[in-house]
Scaffold this active site. Structure first.
Site, short mmCIF file in Angstrom:
data_model
loop_
_atom_site.label_atom_id
_atom_site.label_comp_id
_atom_site.label_asym_id
_atom_site.label_seq_id
_atom_site.Cartn_x
_atom_site.Cartn_y
_atom_site.Cartn_z
N HIS A 136 0.85 -1.19 0.00
CA HIS A 136 0.00 0.00 0.00
C HIS A 136 0.89 1.25 0.00
O HIS A 136 2.04 1.20 0.49
CB HIS A 136 -0.88 0.03 1.25
CG HIS A 136 -2.08 -0.88 1.17
ND1 HIS A 136 -3.17 -0.76 2.00
CD2 HIS A 136 -2.35 -1.92 0.33
CE1 HIS A 136 -4.06 -1.69 1.69
NE2 HIS A 136 -3.59 -2.41 0.69
N CYS A 173 -6.09 2.19 5.89
CA CYS A 173 -6.71 0.92 6.28
C CYS A 173 -6.10 0.45 7.61
O CYS A 173 -5.27 1.14 8.21
CB CYS A 173 -6.47 -0.14 5.19
SG CYS A 173 -4.78 -0.78 5.15
N CYS A 213 -2.17 -0.01 7.41
CA CYS A 213 -1.42 1.25 7.32
C CYS A 213 -1.58 2.08 8.60
O CYS A 213 -0.64 2.75 9.02
CB CYS A 213 -1.83 2.01 6.07
SG CYS A 213 -1.37 1.07 4.58
N GLU A 235 0.95 3.99 1.82
CA GLU A 235 1.48 4.46 3.11
C GLU A 235 2.62 3.57 3.60
O GLU A 235 3.63 4.05 4.10
CB GLU A 235 0.40 4.46 4.20
CG GLU A 235 -0.84 5.26 3.90
CD GLU A 235 -1.94 4.40 3.29
OE1 GLU A 235 -1.69 3.70 2.29
OE2 GLU A 235 -3.06 4.45 3.82
#
Lengths: 172, 172
Positions: free
Chosen positions: A59, A89, A92, A61
């Site tokens: 992801h 999410c 993260c 991040e």
């Protein structure tokens, strides 16, 4: 102490996160982007690479946080800010807590999986040994729009594939 | 469908996760280990490397999940089991959800940061598009003991450093 950013600086760094989101869209990834800032400098950046890398952890991040740790040679991202286009999410949010990031800016909420405001407020659980100052809404429209356009295009693409399969079946 | 494991197999794979935890302890890391299993084969393994790598995301589970995705060349870890010595944190719980791992075994709870049973039950939130079957308690004593010993040794080490500083000051 965290270096305080002016409104213009905040906009500028969120625009860089948005540029990262655009890079993701260009290669067919869900368009989310992030940057980590330290003393007015970007020290880590990333965009979603889940499909390209076939990696569930890739992801925006997480990639930006890993890069920032590498730049500072420290797992503690004290005095840093994270800018991300969409609400983090669970994974993260956990990476934000684990790196002790004091400040997070996100653009638009994710009502299905957002863990900062939507489903939980995980960055402000007083039982944990770290809490985060959260800023919401910068580039909200742009961050939402690029996601909506992306998913609309995907649906259209799938519909077209289905249609062309039906047509070719008619000729078999 | 997930390949069902026998009690002996479960013990065996948790013993491998425990071996990973021992590797972490040997290099001065918080002793937590994890393995990911697919069709009775270990396809990813890891131990905590936060200090060595100076990376806030370098938890045992995250490393094992990344490795498993790489092995299968898929971000979806369907039909896999994760074995980890200590209850996953927020980040690692999120990585479990994101990789759609159907089954997780953990040894001992983490009352301060555990997100599977202790502070939240994040792996069984019905609002998310994935839930996880959780098994708890295999190697619980061993997983707890290695953590307790590790932290006791750290405290002792710090105490000794303080003492030797005081002694050297007395001779200055």
């Amino acid at each position: 102490m965290t270096n305080e950013l002016s409104a213009n600086q905040e906009l500028y760094f969120m625009s860089l996160a948005y540029e990262e989101a655009k890079k993701a869209k260009k290669i067919g990834e869900v368009p989310i982007g992030a940057v980590v800032v330290y003393q007015n400098q970007v020290i880590g950046q990333g965009h979603n690479l889940r499909e390209k890398d076939q990696d569930a952890t890739a992801h925006a991040e997480l990639i930006a946080i890993k890069a920032a740790c590498h730049t500072l040679n420290s797992w503690r991202l004290w005095d840093c800010q994270l800018f991300v286009t969409i609400e983090p999410c669970m994974m993260c949010s956990g990476a934000i807590i684990n790196s002790q990031l004091p400040e997070v800016y996100f653009g638009a909420r994710d009502p299905k999986a957002g863990m900062v405001q939507s489903l939980y407020q995980l960055l402000n659980d007083q039982r944990l040994n770290h809490q985060v100052q959260v800023h919401e809404g910068l580039f909200q429209k742009e961050a939402s729009r690029i996601m909506q356009t992306f998913f609309r295009e995907i649906r259209l693409h799938r519909k077209n594939i289905k249609k062309s399969k039906q047509i070719s079946r008619n000729f078999e």
